[in-house]
Design a protein around this motif. Structure first.
Motif, mmCIF file in Angstrom:
data_model
loop_
_atom_site.group_PDB
_atom_site.id
_atom_site.type_symbol
_atom_site.label_atom_id
_atom_site.label_comp_id
_atom_site.label_asym_id
_atom_site.label_seq_id
_atom_site.Cartn_x
_atom_site.Cartn_y
_atom_site.Cartn_z
ATOM 1 N N GLY A 1 1.092 9.683 10.980
ATOM 2 C CA GLY A 1 1.901 10.678 11.668
ATOM 3 C C GLY A 1 3.282 10.847 11.075
ATOM 4 O O GLY A 1 4.123 11.565 11.635
ATOM 5 N N VAL A 2 3.543 10.225 9.926
ATOM 6 C CA VAL A 2 4.849 10.309 9.281
ATOM 7 C C VAL A 2 4.876 11.499 8.326
ATOM 8 O O VAL A 2 4.024 11.607 7.436
ATOM 9 C CB VAL A 2 5.166 9.008 8.518
ATOM 10 N N ALA A 3 5.846 12.382 8.500
ATOM 11 C CA ALA A 3 6.029 13.514 7.599
ATOM 12 C C ALA A 3 7.058 13.135 6.545
ATOM 13 O O ALA A 3 8.212 12.822 6.864
ATOM 14 C CB ALA A 3 6.483 14.749 8.380
ATOM 15 N N VAL A 4 6.638 13.127 5.298
ATOM 16 C CA VAL A 4 7.513 12.709 4.211
ATOM 17 C C VAL A 4 7.118 13.499 2.967
ATOM 18 O O VAL A 4 5.962 13.891 2.804
ATOM 19 C CB VAL A 4 7.388 11.186 3.990
ATOM 20 N N GLU A 5 8.068 13.734 2.087
ATOM 21 C CA GLU A 5 7.806 14.539 0.892
ATOM 22 C C GLU A 5 7.058 13.756 -0.187
ATOM 23 O O GLU A 5 6.108 14.246 -0.794
ATOM 24 C CB GLU A 5 9.124 15.068 0.319
ATOM 25 N N GLY A 6 7.488 12.536 -0.455
ATOM 26 C CA GLY A 6 6.928 11.792 -1.574
ATOM 27 C C GLY A 6 5.848 10.801 -1.205
ATOM 28 O O GLY A 6 4.759 10.806 -1.771
ATOM 29 N N GLY A 7 6.111 9.946 -0.239
ATOM 30 C CA GLY A 7 5.121 8.947 0.153
ATOM 31 C C GLY A 7 5.759 7.838 0.951
ATOM 32 O O GLY A 7 6.987 7.775 1.117
ATOM 33 N N VAL A 8 4.919 6.950 1.466
ATOM 34 C CA VAL A 8 5.368 5.799 2.244
ATOM 35 C C VAL A 8 4.756 4.547 1.634
ATOM 36 O O VAL A 8 3.537 4.480 1.434
ATOM 37 C CB VAL A 8 4.945 5.916 3.722
ATOM 38 N N LEU A 9 5.580 3.557 1.347
ATOM 39 C CA LEU A 9 5.110 2.275 0.834
ATOM 40 C C LEU A 9 5.158 1.253 1.969
ATOM 41 O O LEU A 9 6.218 1.031 2.569
ATOM 42 C CB LEU A 9 5.975 1.806 -0.333
ATOM 43 N N LEU A 10 4.013 0.647 2.267
ATOM 44 C CA LEU A 10 3.926 -0.373 3.300
ATOM 45 C C LEU A 10 3.965 -1.744 2.635
ATOM 46 O O LEU A 10 3.133 -2.055 1.780
ATOM 47 C CB LEU A 10 2.626 -0.223 4.091
ATOM 48 N N LEU A 11 4.934 -2.558 3.021
ATOM 49 C CA LEU A 11 5.118 -3.882 2.433
ATOM 50 C C LEU A 11 5.001 -4.954 3.501
ATOM 51 O O LEU A 11 5.479 -4.772 4.624
ATOM 52 C CB LEU A 11 6.500 -3.989 1.778
ATOM 53 N N ALA A 12 4.368 -6.064 3.169
ATOM 54 C CA ALA A 12 4.307 -7.206 4.076
ATOM 55 C C ALA A 12 4.155 -8.486 3.270
ATOM 56 O O ALA A 12 3.430 -8.518 2.267
ATOM 57 C CB ALA A 12 3.150 -7.057 5.062
ATOM 58 N N PHE A 13 4.831 -9.527 3.723
ATOM 59 C CA PHE A 13 4.735 -10.852 3.124
ATOM 60 C C PHE A 13 4.315 -11.832 4.206
ATOM 61 O O PHE A 13 4.632 -11.650 5.386
ATOM 62 C CB PHE A 13 6.079 -11.277 2.529
ATOM 63 N N ARG B 1 0.834 -1.198 0.000
ATOM 64 C CA ARG B 1 0.000 0.000 0.000
ATOM 65 C C ARG B 1 0.866 1.245 0.000
ATOM 66 O O ARG B 1 1.644 1.478 0.930
ATOM 67 C CB ARG B 1 -0.940 -0.009 1.211
ATOM 68 N N LEU B 2 0.687 2.038 -1.022
ATOM 69 C CA LEU B 2 1.427 3.292 -1.132
ATOM 70 C C LEU B 2 0.563 4.430 -0.612
ATOM 71 O O LEU B 2 -0.547 4.656 -1.102
ATOM 72 C CB LEU B 2 1.816 3.550 -2.590
ATOM 73 N N LEU B 3 1.067 5.161 0.380
ATOM 74 C CA LEU B 3 0.381 6.325 0.932
ATOM 75 C C LEU B 3 1.070 7.572 0.419
ATOM 76 O O LEU B 3 2.308 7.688 0.509
ATOM 77 C CB LEU B 3 0.440 6.320 2.461
ATOM 78 N N ASP B 4 0.311 8.516 -0.121
ATOM 79 C CA ASP B 4 0.937 9.780 -0.493
ATOM 80 C C ASP B 4 1.264 10.570 0.777
ATOM 81 O O ASP B 4 0.956 10.156 1.909
ATOM 82 C CB ASP B 4 0.094 10.565 -1.493
ATOM 83 N N ALA B 5 1.918 11.724 0.617
ATOM 84 C CA ALA B 5 2.411 12.469 1.777
ATOM 85 C C ALA B 5 1.281 12.866 2.725
ATOM 86 O O ALA B 5 1.417 12.753 3.953
ATOM 87 C CB ALA B 5 3.169 13.701 1.310
ATOM 88 N N SER B 6 0.145 13.310 2.183
ATOM 89 C CA SER B 6 -0.965 13.740 3.034
ATOM 90 C C SER B 6 -1.586 12.564 3.771
ATOM 91 O O SER B 6 -1.888 12.642 4.965
ATOM 92 C CB SER B 6 -2.035 14.453 2.192
#
Length: 519
Positions: free
Chosen positions: A317-329, A305-310
Motif C-alpha cells: 500500500g506504499v506509493a513511491v516513485e522508485g522502490g522500497v527496500l526492506l531490511l532486517a537483522f 528485499r527490494l520492491l519496485d514501485a508497483s
C-alpha cells in the motif's frame, strides 16, 4: 483444517468476504477485465479413470486409490495447475498414492515398481510450481509416494548443533520439535506451512535468509537417500575435500535419482535480537545501487528485499516513485542495531529515506502478511479469470539492468499479444555480493477458459528473455517439467551426459519421476 484439493493451503483460509472485496477492488484499479467468480468442481464430478494397477497384498495397506487422494496428488500448486483444477482438467493422475511408514516400506515399494515398470513420483508437500509432481505421461501406470509419515526429528546433537530429521516433516512440525531444545532450522520459504524438508532438499529451496544462508544447501550436514540401486548415506562432516560431494549429487535432483528419507541438518539457536527498517527511494536505479552496496558490505542482513514501485503499491500500500527496500537483522548472540545502522548509512548515501525503525506495524510487517496471503489471493484471482503468477531468476549485478529491461518488455509484449491487460512487478527475494535474484509478478485480466494458454505464452516469452540476457531459468523454484526446455540449454553438455549416466546407474529401470531434469 482441511487441505484444498484444487488450490493452495487450507480450505478454511481461502480469501473471502471483506478480504476478497478489497483484493478485487485493487485489481480493478489496475486492469479492465470483468471479474466474475467461478468455483472448482467437486472431486466426484471429475470422472477420473480407474487405477491401472493394484498393489501387491503386502503393500496394499500403504496404498490409496481414493478419488480425492489421487486428484489432490495430480498437480502441484502453480497458477496453471490451479486453473486446470478449476476447470476439472486432470488429464494425468496417479493410479495410487502410497504412504510408506518407514524406509523398509519405501524399499519394498521401489522394488515392486521397478519390477513391474511402474513410474514413481516422490511427493513431499506437493507445493511444486514447475510441474515437478505431475505424472505428465500416458505410457505406464504411476504411483505417487507421499512421505508424510516420515515426520520426526529423530536425534539432536547439541554439541555440534545439528539434528537428524526425517524428510517427510512439514515446516511447522519441524520447528515445533526443535523449539523445546531452543533450536531452529530457520528455513522459511513461502511454502513453509505446506512443504517438507525432503522437498526443500530435492528442489534446492530458497528460504528466509535474503543473504548468506539463502538455500537449503547451506544447512545440510549429510543425507540419506533410497535409490533403486541401494541406499546412499553420506558421512557427517562440517566440510570435506574428498572428491565431488555426494550430497551435491542429490541436492536439486528433484526425485530422479532417489528418494531422500532423512538428513542431518545444521540448526541454530533461536534469534533473540532483531532490528528492522524500510527505506524508500525516488529512483529505481538508486534503489538497486543501494541494495547492491548492502549486499557487498559483509553485513549479511536476514532480510534485504527490494520492491519496485508497483510491487510496493500492490502488496504494502506504499506509493513511491522508485522502490522500497526492506531490511532486517537478527542474531541469537548479540544486538544487531549497529549492523542495521551501517546498512541505513549505505542507503542514505544513495538517496534513501529511512522509515519504520521502531514502533507500530512497519512496511516490512505489512509485506510479510501480504507475502503469506499471496498464494491464497492468487487462487482467488484465478477464480475470477485473472492471470496472477510469478517467475524468478538470478543474474550478476552488471547484467541486471539489461535483464530487467528485457524481461519486463517481453512480459508486456506478451500481454499485448494475448490480449491481456495488466502490470508487471519486480522484487528481489535474495541478494548476493555478485548479483540479485529478481522475482517478477504478472497481474492481468484474462479470458475464462483461456488463462492457461495465455500464461503459457507469457511464460515462454519471459523465459526466452531471461536465457538471452544472462539469467538462470530458476533461482529456487526448481526445474520440473515446465522449465525443462530452458534448463536443457542452460546446463553444459558434458554435465548433461554425466547426469543421464548417473540416472541410469541409480535408476536402471527409469521409474523415478520421468521427464524431470533429463529425457
Amino acid at each position: 483444517m482441511g487441505r484444498s484439493w484444487w488450490g493452495w493451503g487450507n480450505v478454511e483460509d481461502a480469501v473471502r468476504g471483506e478480504e476478497l472485496d478489497a483484493l478485487l477492488s485493487r485489481v480493478r484499479a489496475l486492469t479492465s477485465g470483468e471479474l466474475v467468480g467461478h468455483e472448482a468442481p467437486g472431486v466426484d464430478a471429475l470422472g477420473l479413470p480407474r487405477p491401472r494397477v493394484r498393489a501387491p497384498e503386502a503393500l496394499a495397506g500403504l496404498c490409496s486409490d481414493d478419488v480425492a487422494d489421487r486428484a489432490a496428488h495430480a498437480h502441484g500448486k502453480a497458477f496453471r495447475d490451479v486453473v486446470r483444477n478449476l476447470h476439472g482438467d486432470l488429464r494425468h493422475v496417479p493410479d495410487l498414492v502410497a504412504r510408506p511408514r518407514d524406509e523398509r516400506d519405501l524399499v519394498d515399494l521401489l522394488d515392486w515398481c521397478g519390477r513391474d515398470g511402474i513410474a514413481v513420483i516422490p511427493y513431499g508437500g506437493g507445493s511444486s510450481v514447475v510441474g515437478g509432481v505431475e505424472p505428465r505421461f500416458d505410457d505406464r501406470p504411476v504411483v505417487t509416494v507421499d512421505l508424510e509419515r516420515l515426520d520426526r526429528v529423530v536425534e539432536i546433537d547439541p554439541v555440534s548443533r545439528a539434528a537428524r530429521i526425517q524428510a517427510g516433516v512439514f515446516g511447522p512440525r519441524l520447528e515445533e520439535q526443535l523449539r523445546p531444545h531452543g533450536l531452529t532450522l530457520r528455513h522459511f520459504p513461502q511454502s513453509f506451512e505446506f512443504s517438507t524438508l525432503g522437498g526443500w532438499l530435492a528442489t534446492r529451496s530458497g528460504g528466509h535468509y535474503a543473504t548468506l544462508y539463502t538455500h537449503i544447501d547451506d544447512m545440510v550436514e549429510s543425507m540419506r537417500v533410497v535409490t533403486p540401486s541401494g541406499v546412499s548415506e553420506s558421512r557427517r562432516l562440517p566440510g570435506s575435500g574428498a572428491g565431488p560431494s555426494p550430497d551435491r549429487l542429490f541436492l536439486g535432483s528433484e526425485g530422479i535419482l532417489g528418494i531422500i528419507t532423512e538428513a542431518w541438518m545444521r540448526v541454530q539457536e533461536r534469534p533473540r535480537w532483531r532490528a528492522k527498517a524500510s527505506v524508500r527511494f525516488a529512483d529505481y536505479g538508486a534503489a538497486v545501487a543501494a541494495t547492491r552496496a548492502v549486499a557487498q558490505s559483509g553485513l549479511y542482513p536476514a532480510n534485504c528485499r527490494l520492491l519496485d514501485a508497483s510491487e510496493a503499491l500492490i502488496n504494502t500500500g506504499v506509493a513511491v516513485e522508485g522502490g522500497v527496500l526492506l531490511l532486517a537483522f537478527e542474531s541469537a548472540d548479540h544486538p544487531v542495531e549497529a549492523s542495521l545502522g551501517r546498512a541505513l548509512e549505505l542507503c542514505r548515501d544513495h538517496g534513501g529515506e529511512v522509515r519504520d525503525e521502531a514502533g507500530g506495524e512497519s512496511t516490512g510487517d505489512t509485506w510479510r502478511s501480504s507475502f503469506l496471503r499471496m498464494p491464497y489471493q492468487r487462487d482467488a484471482l484465478a477464480r475470477h479469470s485473472m492471470i496472477a503468477e510469478t517467475f524468478e531468476t538470478a543474474c550478476t549485478w552488471d547484467r541486471f539492468e539489461e535483464l530487467h529491461g528485457a524481461v519486463t518488455e517481453a512480459a508486456r509484449r506478451a500481454l499485448r499479444e494475448v490480449a491481456a491487460d495488466g502490470v508487471v512487478t519486480c522484487r528481489f527475494t535474495h541478494v548476493y555480493p555478485d548479483g540479485p535474484a529478481p522475482y517478477f509478478g504478472v497481474y492481468a485480466s484474462g479470458r475464462w477458459g483461456s488463462t492457461v494458454a495465455q500464461w503459457d505464452e507469457i511464460k515462454a516469452a519471459v523465459s526466452e528473455a531471461m536465457a538471452a540476457n544472462g539469467g538462470t531459468i530458476t533461482h529456487h523454484h526448481a526445474v520440473g517439467r515446465d522449465h525443462r526446455p530452458w534448463y536443457d540449454r542452460q546446463r553444459p553438455d558434458p554435465f548433461a551426459a554425466a547426469l543421464t549416466a548417473t540416472k541410469s546407474a541409480l535408476d536402471p529401470s527409469g521409474i523415478l519421476n520421468p521427464g524431470v531434469l533429463v529425457p
